[in-house]
Design an enzyme around this catalytic site. Sequence first.
Site, PDB file in Angstrom:
ATOM      1  N   GLU A 147       0.929  -1.390  -0.081  1.00 41.95           N
ATOM      2  CA  GLU A 147       0.116  -0.159   0.041  1.00 41.95           C
ATOM      3  C   GLU A 147       0.985   1.202  -0.150  1.00 41.95           C
ATOM      4  OE1 GLU A 147      -1.541   3.146   1.103  1.00 41.95           O
ATOM      5  OE2 GLU A 147      -2.319   2.290   3.126  1.00 41.95           O
ATOM      6  N   CYS A 170      -2.126   8.647   2.993  1.00 45.44           N
ATOM      7  CA  CYS A 170      -2.164   8.396   1.533  1.00 45.44           C
ATOM      8  C   CYS A 170      -3.622   8.697   1.036  1.00 45.44           C
ATOM      9  CB  CYS A 170      -1.821   6.842   1.374  1.00 45.44           C
ATOM     10  SG  CYS A 170      -0.207   6.571   1.874  1.00 45.44           S
TER      11      CYS A 170
END
Length: 450
Positions: A227, A261
Site C-alpha cells: 500500500e 495516503c
Amino acid sequence: MTFKSINPFSQEIIAEYEALTNSQLNKKLELAETAFKNWKNTSSQERADKMQKLANILRANKEKLGLIITSEMGKIISESIGEVEKSASNCDYYAEHAEQMLKDVYYDTPFKSMSVYDPMGAVFAVMPWNYPFWQVLRYAAPAIMAGNVTLLKHASNVIGCAKAIENAFLEAGFPEGVFQHIGIEIGQVESVIAADIVHGITLTGSEGAGSSVAALAGKHIKKTVMELGGSDAFIVLNDANLEKAAEVAAHSRMLNAGQACICAKRFIVTEKVADEFVSLFAKSMQSLQQGDPLKKGIHLGPLARLDLAETLASQLEKSLKQGAKLVVGGEYENCNFQPTLIDFVAVDSVAFQEETFGPLATVIRAKDENDAVAIANNHRYGLAAAIWTEDREKAYKIARNIEAGNVFVNSLVRSDSRVPFGGVKKSGYGRELGAVGIKEFVNMKSVVIE
C-alpha cells in the site's frame, strides 16, 4: 545505530533506542519460528478470546496510548485517541468474523473437494509513522487470527508506539513471539525477508520503499502486499452540493495534518462551479487552527518531521512558479505548516505530479465531467478517489471509470474493517481488511478426496 523519538511540535527528544544487533535479530527470528509452531495449532476461539482482550486493553488505555502517538508524530490528541479506538474495533471485527472467513470451501465435483486456509508462518511488516497504531493493527489482527505470527519494523520515529503495541499483545495473553517489534536498520531488512520463517511481507509507505522491498521479496520468492503513495482525486461536478463538498474537502485534506495516503490531494472541479467551490473551500480552510496538538480547539498539529515541512514548502514554491495561485496559507515555521490552498494548478506542475504529504490542497479546473475523469486518471497513483454529484446513477458510472482501488461518492474517503482496501498502478497491489484481507497471507490449499 540509534533511533530518536522527537516531539515534532516542541522538537524535544523523547527517547532514544538502539537498533538490534544481528545476533539479537536472529534470536527474534528463532522466537518467531518457535511461536508459530504452537500458535498455528491453537483454536479459532482461543485466538478470538485473546484478540478481544487486546481490543479491550486498547480501549481502556486509549488516552495514554493516544498521548504516545501525539508526542511522537504530532497529530492532534483527539485524532490519536480515535486511532486507538479504530484499531480496537478492527480487533473486535476479526475476533468475531475470522473463523467464518476461513471456513473450508467445498466444490461441486464428483469427488469430495475443498479449499482449506492454512497459516503461512511469519508476516514481516514495514509500517509508516502517520497512523502508527491503525496501520499495524490493520494487518496484524487478521494475520494473527489466521494463525500466523508477525515481525514489525516500524518507522524509526515511532518506536515508542511499536513498543506499546507489543506490550498490549503480551498483556492480552498472546504467547511471546506471536507479535514482535524489531528495531532494525535498513541494511538488515533483506536478512529478515530471506529468513525461512518469513513467508509474507506487507509494506505501507512510499513508492520508493515499496519498490525496494518488493524487489527483495521477489529475489527470495516471498508473497507481498503493498500500500504505497496516493494523490487522490476529489471530483466536484456541476450538480454537487458545493457547501457540503467544500466542508468535507477541507476535512479530508487536513486530516492528520494532510499526512495520509488517502487524503484528498487533487481537487478537480468543473469550470462552471469552480469559483464558488474555491470560495467555500477557502472559507473552510481559514476556519482551521494549526498549533499545539494537545490543546483544545486545534484542528491540525505539526508535520511529523522538519524535512517533511521543508519538502512541502519546496513543492509549494515550485508550483506557484509554474502558474498556480495562492488562495490561503503558505507559511510555515519548523514543523508547523499553515493550511494552504492553491488554485489554477496545471497537470504538469509539481503539486499535481508529486504526492504532497501535508496540509496543501490543490485545485485543478476541468472543462466538464469527461475532462474531470480524464484528469483524475492522468496520474501514476491510483489509491482512492471521491466523486461529488447529486446524480447517484451518474456517480456509479463515473466510479466504474476511475482508475483507483477505492471510490467514494459524496463522502470522505476512509478505510473500514469490513471493506477491502488497497490501490492500483504505483499505489501498490493486494488488499487489506475484509474477508479478502485475511486471505492475503494464508495458503489456500486444495484438498481432493476420492
